[in-house]
Design a protein around this motif. Structure first.
Motif, PDB file in Angstrom:
ATOM      1  N   ARG A  92       0.854  -1.129   0.148  1.00 11.61           N
ATOM      2  CA  ARG A  92      -0.119   0.337   0.274  1.00 11.61           C
ATOM      3  C   ARG A  92       0.865   1.253   0.100  1.00 11.61           C
ATOM      4  O   ARG A  92       2.107   1.156   0.317  1.00 11.61           O
ATOM      5  N   GLY A  93       0.786   2.394  -0.973  1.00 14.31           N
ATOM      6  CA  GLY A  93       1.396   3.726  -0.831  1.00 14.31           C
ATOM      7  C   GLY A  93       0.405   4.243  -1.624  1.00 14.31           C
ATOM      8  O   GLY A  93      -0.005   4.564  -2.372  1.00 14.31           O
ATOM      9  N   ALA A  94       0.850   5.329  -1.469  1.00 10.88           N
ATOM     10  CA  ALA A  94       0.394   6.741  -1.760  1.00 10.88           C
ATOM     11  C   ALA A  94      -1.461   6.452  -2.760  1.00 10.88           C
ATOM     12  O   ALA A  94      -1.037   6.847  -3.834  1.00 10.88           O
ATOM     13  N   GLY A  95      -2.145   5.951  -1.918  1.00  2.52           N
ATOM     14  CA  GLY A  95      -3.673   6.137  -2.026  1.00  2.52           C
ATOM     15  C   GLY A  95      -3.655   4.237  -3.080  1.00  2.52           C
ATOM     16  O   GLY A  95      -4.666   4.259  -4.163  1.00  2.52           O
ATOM     17  N   VAL A  96      -2.224   3.207  -3.154  1.00  2.54           N
ATOM     18  CA  VAL A  96      -3.046   2.568  -4.409  1.00  2.54           C
ATOM     19  C   VAL A  96      -2.252   1.262  -3.288  1.00  2.54           C
ATOM     20  O   VAL A  96      -1.929   1.358  -2.621  1.00  2.54           O
ATOM     21  N   CYS A  97      -2.981   0.735  -3.806  1.00  2.00           N
ATOM     22  CA  CYS A  97      -3.166  -1.089  -2.972  1.00  2.00           C
ATOM     23  C   CYS A  97      -3.260  -1.755  -3.835  1.00  2.00           C
ATOM     24  O   CYS A  97      -3.436  -2.040  -4.981  1.00  2.00           O
ATOM     25  N   GLY A  98      -2.117  -3.216  -3.674  1.00  2.00           N
ATOM     26  CA  GLY A  98      -1.702  -4.203  -4.810  1.00  2.00           C
ATOM     27  C   GLY A  98      -1.780  -5.094  -4.087  1.00  2.00           C
ATOM     28  O   GLY A  98      -0.889  -5.506  -2.965  1.00  2.00           O
ATOM     29  N   GLY A  99      -1.010  -6.438  -5.155  1.00  2.00           N
ATOM     30  CA  GLY A  99      -0.752  -7.328  -4.190  1.00  2.00           C
ATOM     31  C   GLY A  99       0.599  -8.659  -5.640  1.00  2.00           C
ATOM     32  O   GLY A  99       0.055  -7.966  -6.280  1.00  2.00           O
ATOM     33  N   GLU A 100       1.048  -9.497  -4.707  1.00  3.12           N
ATOM     34  CA  GLU A 100       2.442  -9.872  -5.488  1.00  3.12           C
ATOM     35  C   GLU A 100       2.605 -10.864  -5.365  1.00  3.12           C
ATOM     36  O   GLU A 100       2.671 -11.309  -3.999  1.00  3.12           O
ATOM     37  N   ASN A 101       2.155 -12.188  -5.591  1.00  7.17           N
ATOM     38  CA  ASN A 101       2.836 -13.789  -5.809  1.00  7.17           C
ATOM     39  C   ASN A 101       4.492 -13.346  -6.338  1.00  7.17           C
ATOM     40  O   ASN A 101       4.544 -12.935  -7.717  1.00  7.17           O
ATOM     41  N   VAL A 102       5.390 -13.706  -5.309  1.00  7.52           N
ATOM     42  CA  VAL A 102       6.773 -14.699  -5.191  1.00  7.52           C
ATOM     43  C   VAL A 102       6.865 -15.508  -5.439  1.00  7.52           C
ATOM     44  O   VAL A 102       6.654 -16.842  -4.155  1.00  7.52           O
ATOM     45  N   THR A 103       7.639 -16.581  -6.000  1.00  8.99           N
ATOM     46  CA  THR A 103       7.479 -18.265  -5.847  1.00  8.99           C
ATOM     47  C   THR A 103       9.079 -18.287  -6.039  1.00  8.99           C
ATOM     48  O   THR A 103       9.531 -17.624  -6.726  1.00  8.99           O
ATOM     49  N   VAL A 104       9.728 -18.995  -5.436  1.00  7.19           N
ATOM     50  CA  VAL A 104      11.154 -19.315  -4.766  1.00  7.19           C
ATOM     51  C   VAL A 104      10.739 -21.097  -5.739  1.00  7.19           C
ATOM     52  O   VAL A 104       9.793 -21.581  -4.454  1.00  7.19           O
ATOM     53  N   HIS A 105      12.397 -21.873  -5.710  1.00  2.65           N
ATOM     54  CA  HIS A 105      12.036 -23.240  -5.882  1.00  2.65           C
ATOM     55  C   HIS A 105      13.347 -23.983  -4.703  1.00  2.65           C
ATOM     56  O   HIS A 105      14.294 -22.539  -4.694  1.00  2.65           O
ATOM     57  N   PRO A 106      12.960 -24.868  -4.377  1.00  5.67           N
ATOM     58  CA  PRO A 106      13.495 -25.368  -3.867  1.00  5.67           C
ATOM     59  C   PRO A 106      15.314 -25.644  -3.798  1.00  5.67           C
ATOM     60  O   PRO A 106      15.079 -25.868  -5.687  1.00  5.67           O
TER      61      PRO A 106
END
Length: 182
Positions: free
Chosen positions: A83-97
């Motif tokens: 969340r920042g400057a009136g905006v909200c969002g999401g992000e998926n970060v995937t890592v591998h073994p």
């Protein structure tokens, strides 16, 4: 003379890289780590980084780990909300073994990252994230299933903050009201 100077620069660079690797090796891994047991909602209780500009209290961007999901192939996906400057969002970060149980690797625009599950009783969790781009940056996070700190896990976390000379940051948990990531 120029050849001697180039050799000296290579030596310094090599020692710097060896020192960075030694630091990663000093970060412990949870013995017997079971990824499926860390799935679900987590709250960020504490956050520290090796570079102070990443944890500035004046930064308008508020980033929070919302949850962890384990894929059937063993990959671990982190849902980050911001969340920042009136905006909200999401992000998926995937890592591998990797070949080390409890260590994962992935990439992001401009670099690589390694994630280590340092320690957990599956109610509390200490996570180490190492970003490798032009610089090497370590980020340490104390997570819990609820918003209360367990004194034992807080003590372990603060031990790492002291040992690795980290700078702590304010913590913001985003409540999940952001639109889902794409």
């Amino acid at each position: 003379m120029a050849l001697d100077r180039a050799a000296l620069l290579l030596l310094v660079l090599g020692l710097g890289l060896a020192g960075a690797q030694k630091t990663l090796e000093e970060v412990p891994l949870q013995p017997g780590f079971e990824a499926r047991r860390v799935e679900g909602r987590w709250f960020t209780l504490r956050l520290a980084a090796s570079h102070g500009d990443l944890v500035s209290p004046t930064d308008p961007l508020r980033l929070a780990l919302h949850s962890i999901h384990v894929e059937d192939n063993g990959d671990v996906a982190f849902l980050l909300l911001w969340r920042g400057a009136g905006v909200c969002g999401g992000e998926n970060v995937t890592v591998h073994p990797t070949e080390l149980q409890g260590q994962y690797r992935g990439s992001f625009e401009g670099g690589r990252l390694r994630v280590r599950f340092v320690g957990t009783d599956y109610s509390s969790l200490i996570l180490h994230v190492r970003f490798e781009d032009e610089d090497v940056t370590s980020l340490w996070v104390l997570l819990a299933r609820g918003k209360l700190e367990d004194p034992q896990w807080l003590g372990k976390y603060l031990g790492f903050v002291g040992k690795f000379h980290l700078q702590e940051a304010p913590v913001f948990n985003v409540d999940g009201q952001c639109p889902p990531p794409r």
